[in-house]
Enzyme design. Sequence first.
Site, PDB file in Angstrom:
ATOM      1  N   GLU A 107     -15.378  29.499 -12.456  1.00  0.00           N
ATOM      2  CA  GLU A 107     -16.471  30.114 -11.710  1.00  0.00           C
ATOM      3  C   GLU A 107     -17.523  29.061 -11.380  1.00  0.00           C
ATOM      4  O   GLU A 107     -18.627  29.385 -10.948  1.00  0.00           O
ATOM      5  CB  GLU A 107     -17.082  31.290 -12.484  1.00  0.00           C
ATOM      6  CG  GLU A 107     -17.621  30.936 -13.849  1.00  0.00           C
ATOM      7  CD  GLU A 107     -18.465  32.045 -14.429  1.00  0.00           C
ATOM      8  OE1 GLU A 107     -19.493  32.376 -13.816  1.00  0.00           O
ATOM      9  OE2 GLU A 107     -18.098  32.584 -15.492  1.00  0.00           O
ATOM     10  N   CYS A 141     -15.824  34.877 -16.148  1.00  0.00           N
ATOM     11  CA  CYS A 141     -15.052  34.260 -17.233  1.00  0.00           C
ATOM     12  C   CYS A 141     -13.588  34.718 -17.261  1.00  0.00           C
ATOM     13  O   CYS A 141     -12.826  34.293 -18.133  1.00  0.00           O
ATOM     14  CB  CYS A 141     -15.706  34.568 -18.575  1.00  0.00           C
ATOM     15  SG  CYS A 141     -17.444  34.128 -18.629  1.00  0.00           S
ATOM     16  N   HIS A 276     -13.003  36.766 -25.782  1.00  0.00           N
ATOM     17  CA  HIS A 276     -13.937  35.959 -24.993  1.00  0.00           C
ATOM     18  C   HIS A 276     -15.236  35.906 -25.782  1.00  0.00           C
ATOM     19  O   HIS A 276     -15.738  36.945 -26.228  1.00  0.00           O
ATOM     20  CB  HIS A 276     -14.173  36.600 -23.622  1.00  0.00           C
ATOM     21  CG  HIS A 276     -15.358  36.039 -22.913  1.00  0.00           C
ATOM     22  ND1 HIS A 276     -15.452  34.705 -22.596  1.00  0.00           N
ATOM     23  CD2 HIS A 276     -16.524  36.603 -22.510  1.00  0.00           C
ATOM     24  CE1 HIS A 276     -16.615  34.472 -21.999  1.00  0.00           C
ATOM     25  NE2 HIS A 276     -17.292  35.616 -21.942  1.00  0.00           N
ATOM     26  N   ASN A 356     -20.461  28.958 -25.100  1.00  0.00           N
ATOM     27  CA  ASN A 356     -19.627  29.681 -24.140  1.00  0.00           C
ATOM     28  C   ASN A 356     -19.156  28.711 -23.065  1.00  0.00           C
ATOM     29  O   ASN A 356     -19.973  28.083 -22.398  1.00  0.00           O
ATOM     30  CB  ASN A 356     -20.447  30.818 -23.511  1.00  0.00           C
ATOM     31  CG  ASN A 356     -19.601  31.728 -22.632  1.00  0.00           C
ATOM     32  OD1 ASN A 356     -18.396  31.533 -22.502  1.00  0.00           O
ATOM     33  ND2 ASN A 356     -20.229  32.725 -22.038  1.00  0.00           N
TER      34      ASN A 356
HETATM   35  N1  ACO Z   1     -33.452  35.727 -37.147  1.00  0.00           N
HETATM   36  C1  ACO Z   1     -32.244  36.339 -37.053  1.00  0.00           C
HETATM   37  N2  ACO Z   1     -31.897  37.090 -35.972  1.00  0.00           N
HETATM   38  C2  ACO Z   1     -32.768  37.222 -34.969  1.00  0.00           C
HETATM   39  C3  ACO Z   1     -34.038  36.632 -35.018  1.00  0.00           C
HETATM   40  C4  ACO Z   1     -34.374  35.869 -36.172  1.00  0.00           C
HETATM   41  N3  ACO Z   1     -35.557  35.261 -36.288  1.00  0.00           N
HETATM   42  N4  ACO Z   1     -34.694  36.959 -33.870  1.00  0.00           N
HETATM   43  C5  ACO Z   1     -33.852  37.721 -33.143  1.00  0.00           C
HETATM   44  N5  ACO Z   1     -32.698  37.885 -33.815  1.00  0.00           N
HETATM   45  C6  ACO Z   1     -31.493  38.593 -33.364  1.00  0.00           C
HETATM   46  C7  ACO Z   1     -31.773  39.888 -32.648  1.00  0.00           C
HETATM   47  O1  ACO Z   1     -31.982  40.949 -33.542  1.00  0.00           O
HETATM   48  C8  ACO Z   1     -30.489  40.018 -31.839  1.00  0.00           C
HETATM   49  O2  ACO Z   1     -29.478  40.486 -32.657  1.00  0.00           O
HETATM   50  P1  ACO Z   1     -28.758  41.884 -32.320  1.00  0.00           P
HETATM   51  O3  ACO Z   1     -28.128  41.695 -30.971  1.00  0.00           O
HETATM   52  O4  ACO Z   1     -27.749  42.033 -33.394  1.00  0.00           O
HETATM   53  O5  ACO Z   1     -29.827  42.894 -32.295  1.00  0.00           O
HETATM   54  C9  ACO Z   1     -30.140  38.599 -31.490  1.00  0.00           C
HETATM   55  O6  ACO Z   1     -30.866  37.771 -32.384  1.00  0.00           O
HETATM   56  C10 ACO Z   1     -30.520  38.199 -30.080  1.00  0.00           C
HETATM   57  O7  ACO Z   1     -31.846  38.562 -29.899  1.00  0.00           O
HETATM   58  P2  ACO Z   1     -32.293  39.405 -28.620  1.00  0.00           P
HETATM   59  O8  ACO Z   1     -33.745  39.647 -28.682  1.00  0.00           O
HETATM   60  O9  ACO Z   1     -31.381  40.567 -28.394  1.00  0.00           O
HETATM   61  O10 ACO Z   1     -31.964  38.269 -27.538  1.00  0.00           O
HETATM   62  P3  ACO Z   1     -32.326  38.283 -26.024  1.00  0.00           P
HETATM   63  O11 ACO Z   1     -32.343  39.650 -25.464  1.00  0.00           O
HETATM   64  O12 ACO Z   1     -33.513  37.452 -25.857  1.00  0.00           O
HETATM   65  O13 ACO Z   1     -31.022  37.515 -25.434  1.00  0.00           O
HETATM   66  C11 ACO Z   1     -28.756  37.778 -24.684  1.00  0.00           C
HETATM   67  C12 ACO Z   1     -29.688  37.737 -25.877  1.00  0.00           C
HETATM   68  C13 ACO Z   1     -28.976  39.055 -23.880  1.00  0.00           C
HETATM   69  C14 ACO Z   1     -27.322  37.719 -25.167  1.00  0.00           C
HETATM   70  C15 ACO Z   1     -29.046  36.552 -23.774  1.00  0.00           C
HETATM   71  O14 ACO Z   1     -28.826  35.372 -24.490  1.00  0.00           O
HETATM   72  C16 ACO Z   1     -28.219  36.523 -22.502  1.00  0.00           C
HETATM   73  O15 ACO Z   1     -28.565  37.154 -21.508  1.00  0.00           O
HETATM   74  N6  ACO Z   1     -27.087  35.743 -22.472  1.00  0.00           N
HETATM   75  C17 ACO Z   1     -26.229  35.622 -21.309  1.00  0.00           C
HETATM   76  C18 ACO Z   1     -25.408  36.861 -21.032  1.00  0.00           C
HETATM   77  C19 ACO Z   1     -24.249  37.039 -21.995  1.00  0.00           C
HETATM   78  O16 ACO Z   1     -23.859  36.129 -22.700  1.00  0.00           O
HETATM   79  N7  ACO Z   1     -23.640  38.250 -21.980  1.00  0.00           N
HETATM   80  C20 ACO Z   1     -22.483  38.552 -22.782  1.00  0.00           C
HETATM   81  C21 ACO Z   1     -21.264  39.004 -22.002  1.00  0.00           C
HETATM   82  S1  ACO Z   1     -21.101  38.315 -20.379  1.00  0.00           S
HETATM   83  C22 ACO Z   1     -20.776  36.619 -20.493  1.00  0.00           C
HETATM   84  O17 ACO Z   1     -19.910  36.162 -21.165  1.00  0.00           O
HETATM   85  C23 ACO Z   1     -21.630  35.693 -19.723  1.00  0.00           C
END
Ligand code: ACO
Length: 527
Positions: A107, A141, A276, A356
């Site tokens: 991609e 992906c 994945h 990833n």
């Molecule tokens: N210590 C331990 N854990 C923590 C802490 C801390 N201090 N702070 C936050 N966390 C945890 C949260 O509780 C969360 O865990 P949970 O999901 O089990 O609740 C995790 O860390 C991530 O924190 P979030 O606040 O949910 O993170 P955010 O929303 O800022 O971003 C996300 C996460 C959405 C995955 C982002 O990185 C993203 O958009 N990534 C790209 C998209 C992606 O990868 N999608 C997946 C499928 S598609 C693909 O493969 C591209």
Amino acid sequence: MVNMKFLLNLFKMPGSAPVSCLGPWPKDVGIIAIEVYFPSQFVDQAELEQFDGVPAGKYTVGLGQARMGFCSDREDINSLCLTVVQRLMERNGLSYDSVGRLEVGTETIIDKSKSVKTVIMQLFEESGNTDVEGIDTTNACYGGTAALFNAVNWVESSSWDGRYALVVAGDIAVYATGSARPTGGAGAVAMLVGPNAPLAFERGLRGTHMQHAYDFYKPDLVSEYPVVDGKLSIQCYLSALDRCYSVYRNKIHAQWQREGSDKLFSLDDFGYLVFHSPYCKLVQKSLARLMLNDFLSHPNPNTETGPFTGLDPFRDVCPEDTYFDRDVEKAFMKASADLFEKKTKCSLLISNQNGNMYTPSVYGCLASLIAQQVPSQIAGQRIGVFSYGSGFAATLYSLRVTQDHTPGSVLDKLVSSLSDLKVRLDSRKKISPAVFSENMKLREETHHLASYVPQGAVEDLFPGTWYMTRVDDKHRREYARRPLDNDLSAEQELVHSSTATEHIPSPAKKMPRIPAAPAGAEAAISN
Ligand code: ACO
């Protein structure tokens, strides 16, 4: 002169049979060899937490990521794929004319017309083999899996001419600053496909789910970055997993019923499961999700003893309401903890250390799993493979590992050829988040430019890595390869040709095409 080593290796490798030997349906078509490439530099996720000003543990514990590999402006999708293909060919002692199909899943689009596959054809020039089907496939992906299916389908079709198929999945996964950035990575995986494979596709067992969603997409063709709705992408991923597992189970139940069995399929029927992996925590949650599926579809689960102990309160939950349900997630993560340790955890080595890689992600997980097994342990096992690409397209399929694990068997060769993964990961150079951030800025400003000479250091690349030397005023990209043994006089070059008859590569600087090292020998590339 005939290269005897090549001939010997050809006879040792399965596949590539003369057309006269072809039977009506080749047996055990699947993955014969796997090669993985990742960049030689990484940023530490704990240091990145500090640099980004987020709470300590968010990336390392919350997402489950330790390190993230990234590319300088010296590498692009073409160079990643050139590197991994040549590495696979060299380490398996394969001749370029033994390949009849080459598929690329990516991609990372740098050209709206010209495929990465045609760039890789430069490696085939010296062999004279231009009879190579296949081009690029794109859907986030999932492109690598679609490419792999094309290759397997070709070998099992009336079009097959007895040669190998080669599949390359490669991507540079980069995000704008913000919450998605720590879920990046980069790399490429090449897979050799043919009959009598150590990892054979199980016939008729593919559960697919495809649906429209704007969870992650790349509408701005000038930017390397996607538009991401992170939460929606997780929901799409988990819903696709539910649907694919349900379809997969229905298909295997139908097969079993034809054989006279009314057994219910469950996670116990997988020896291993790879997913994945956008980040490791989502994979752990995915295994828990499959256990939720087993639990809800079981006609009479025992909640007093065994794996479903204490799960009674969740008997009536509606799966669609539970993608972000903390109680359900916690209970099933706990219930599936042992299964995760046994069946999935070791597949996360590259994902945890490199991030990833998009299309190669799930195949990096497969390679990580194989690399950490002894052949006798994995022989005969069923490996479940879940591939997800945003937008979205997903399949759960299974591979059956061959029973033969004797020394020198195809399985033994596959396992030993991957045994250097951890050493290679550990040999990478750590770069500070500030320098990583500058690097990202440089890529933003220059990745699409014409008349550009990349600035990144060549000395830091792993031996045998292809890299970009310049982009000319017509956007034509030129590449050179770091020698395998640091002998700079052996540097290999690929320059664009304006006519098909121009000679590529430059004969004065070319590398020996087929070195002596067979699969499993570490001498050819010593990262
Ligand atoms: N210590 C331990 N854990 C923590 C802490 C801390 N201090 N702070 C936050 N966390 C945890 C949260 O509780 C969360 O865990 P949970 O999901 O089990 O609740 C995790 O860390 C991530 O924190 P979030 O606040 O949910 O993170 P955010 O929303 O800022 O971003 C996300 C996460 C959405 C995955 C982002 O990185 C993203 O958009 N990534 C790209 C998209 C992606 O990868 N999608 C997946 C499928 S598609 C693909 O493969 C591209």
